[in-house]
Design a protein around this motif. Structure first.
Motif, PDB file in Angstrom:
ATOM      1  N   GLU A   1       4.737  -2.730  -8.029  1.00  0.00           N
ATOM      2  CA  GLU A   1       5.089  -4.712  -7.973  1.00  0.00           C
ATOM      3  C   GLU A   1       3.968  -5.266  -7.756  1.00  0.00           C
ATOM      4  OE1 GLU A   1       8.271  -5.425  -5.645  1.00  0.00           O
ATOM      5  OE2 GLU A   1       9.771  -4.020  -6.596  1.00  0.00           O
ATOM      6  N   MET A   2       2.639  -5.223  -6.985  1.00  0.00           N
ATOM      7  CA  MET A   2       1.824  -6.022  -6.120  1.00  0.00           C
ATOM      8  C   MET A   2       1.331  -5.094  -7.544  1.00  0.00           C
ATOM      9  SD  MET A   2       2.042  -6.738  -2.963  1.00  0.00           S
ATOM     10  CE  MET A   2      -0.214  -6.609  -2.965  1.00  0.00           C
TER      11      MET A   2
ATOM     12  N   VAL B   1      17.858   7.360  12.547  1.00  0.00           N
ATOM     13  CA  VAL B   1      17.282   8.309  11.081  1.00  0.00           C
ATOM     14  C   VAL B   1      17.922   7.184   9.884  1.00  0.00           C
ATOM     15  CG1 VAL B   1      18.019   9.904   9.696  1.00  0.00           C
ATOM     16  CG2 VAL B   1      17.805   9.972  12.470  1.00  0.00           C
ATOM     17  N   GLY B   2      16.929   6.595   8.906  1.00  0.00           N
ATOM     18  CA  GLY B   2      17.109   6.129   7.572  1.00  0.00           C
ATOM     19  C   GLY B   2      17.093   4.851   7.886  1.00  0.00           C
ATOM     20  N   LEU B   3      15.692   4.772   8.792  1.00  0.00           N
ATOM     21  CA  LEU B   3      15.110   2.684   8.573  1.00  0.00           C
ATOM     22  C   LEU B   3      13.280   3.443   8.678  1.00  0.00           C
ATOM     23  CD1 LEU B   3      14.829  -0.131   9.778  1.00  0.00           C
ATOM     24  CD2 LEU B   3      14.735   1.199  12.127  1.00  0.00           C
ATOM     25  N   VAL B   4      12.979   2.584   7.694  1.00  0.00           N
ATOM     26  CA  VAL B   4      11.898   2.663   7.610  1.00  0.00           C
ATOM     27  C   VAL B   4      11.064   1.322   6.867  1.00  0.00           C
ATOM     28  CG1 VAL B   4      10.272   3.424   4.955  1.00  0.00           C
ATOM     29  CG2 VAL B   4      12.394   4.959   6.177  1.00  0.00           C
ATOM     30  N   GLU B   5       9.997   0.956   7.078  1.00  0.00           N
ATOM     31  CA  GLU B   5       9.006  -0.201   7.327  1.00  0.00           C
ATOM     32  C   GLU B   5       7.769   0.728   6.042  1.00  0.00           C
ATOM     33  OE1 GLU B   5       9.814  -3.447   7.895  1.00  0.00           O
ATOM     34  OE2 GLU B   5      11.326  -2.429   9.632  1.00  0.00           O
ATOM     35  N   ILE B   6       7.683  -0.607   4.551  1.00  0.00           N
ATOM     36  CA  ILE B   6       6.776  -0.392   3.924  1.00  0.00           C
ATOM     37  C   ILE B   6       5.680  -1.493   3.590  1.00  0.00           C
ATOM     38  CG2 ILE B   6       6.326   1.021   1.637  1.00  0.00           C
ATOM     39  CD1 ILE B   6       9.465   1.747   1.273  1.00  0.00           C
ATOM     40  N   ALA B   7       4.858  -1.050   3.160  1.00  0.00           N
ATOM     41  CA  ALA B   7       3.314  -2.417   3.189  1.00  0.00           C
ATOM     42  C   ALA B   7       2.994  -2.052   2.441  1.00  0.00           C
ATOM     43  CB  ALA B   7       3.559  -3.910   4.398  1.00  0.00           C
TER      44      ALA B   7
ATOM     45  N   THR C   1       0.075  -9.233   1.747  1.00  0.00           N
ATOM     46  CA  THR C   1       0.210  -8.300   2.371  1.00  0.00           C
ATOM     47  C   THR C   1       1.871  -8.392   1.819  1.00  0.00           C
ATOM     48  OG1 THR C   1      -0.856  -7.855   3.547  1.00  0.00           O
ATOM     49  CG2 THR C   1       1.035  -6.831   3.814  1.00  0.00           C
ATOM     50  N   ARG C   2       2.391  -7.168   1.334  1.00  0.00           N
ATOM     51  CA  ARG C   2       4.173  -7.631   1.069  1.00  0.00           C
ATOM     52  C   ARG C   2       5.007  -6.258   1.644  1.00  0.00           C
ATOM     53  NH1 ARG C   2       4.998  -8.172  -5.121  1.00  0.00           N
ATOM     54  NH2 ARG C   2       3.698 -10.213  -5.028  1.00  0.00           N
TER      55      ARG C   2
ATOM     56  N   ALA D   1       3.736  -1.762   9.966  1.00  0.00           N
ATOM     57  CA  ALA D   1       3.622  -1.765   8.337  1.00  0.00           C
ATOM     58  C   ALA D   1       2.452  -2.073   8.439  1.00  0.00           C
ATOM     59  CB  ALA D   1       4.923  -1.470   7.315  1.00  0.00           C
ATOM     60  N   ARG D   2       2.905  -3.678   8.211  1.00  0.00           N
ATOM     61  CA  ARG D   2       1.252  -4.292   7.242  1.00  0.00           C
ATOM     62  C   ARG D   2       0.047  -4.174   7.755  1.00  0.00           C
ATOM     63  NH1 ARG D   2       3.113  -9.267   5.246  1.00  0.00           N
ATOM     64  NH2 ARG D   2       5.455  -9.181   4.824  1.00  0.00           N
TER      65      ARG D   2
END
Length: 172
Positions: free
Chosen positions: A168-169, A126-132, A139-140, A92-93
């Motif tokens: 937020e960023m 199902v339902g696992l999500v990575e966001i960056a 990078t958050r 994701a990053r």
């Protein structure tokens, strides 16, 4: 973070969050790029539907497959060959950082995950999500592990979470 994705994931909530991000981008005179896997362009679509999107949305990458992540965003193939594959914080990053760099946008957001209806080829649930979210020098990351729900609910929850991270960023 494990949570119930059915908390306000309505179209109106997505529209409002998208507009807040677009307004914040315009105040800064910044442009945003997206790098999407599991949302398949729906995040960029939600932003493009808002007022003033032409001034704030740079564009997006839809990189659903691992090969697309390598070819379009320049991710190292070995990063995607781990036991958890493409659904990791590192992926994701890199997606966010490379989308920002390749697009010329000031800020970029990336999502990768499993939104159903079944686990991915690497066994991620199902339902696992990575966001960056990436901007110059920062990078958050945010991990969501939504309770299993219908794919459309998970997509909306993921888009809202991604927009919150961007907001937020932009507030910093």
């Amino acid at each position: 973070m494990t949570s119930d994705p059915s908390q306000d994931t309505s179209d109106k909530a997505v529209e409002a969050a998208s507009q807040r991000v677009l307004d914040a981008l315009r105040v800064r005179n910044w442009r945003l790029a997206t790098a999407e896997s599991c949302t398949a362009g729906r995040l960029a679509g939600a932003l493009a539907a808002g007022n003033g999107a032409g001034a704030a949305l740079q564009g997006g990458f839809v990189c659903y497959s691992k090969d697309a992540k390598v070819r379009m965003l320049g991710l190292p193939p070995e990063t995607l060959q781990s036991s958890t594959g493409a659904v990791t914080e590192t992926v994701a990053r890199l997606m966010a950082e490379n989308a920002r760099q390749r697009s010329g946008a000031e800020i970029a957001v990336a999502v990768t995950g499993v939104l159903g209806p079944s686990c991915d080829e690497d066994g991620n649930p199902v339902g696992l999500v990575e966001i960056a979210c990436a901007r110059a020098g920062t990078t958050r990351h945010r991990r969501n592990h939504w309770l299993e729900a219908a794919p459309d609910i998970l997509i909306s929850a993921t888009i809202l979470s991604a927009l919150e991270l961007v907001a937020e960023m932009l507030a910093d």
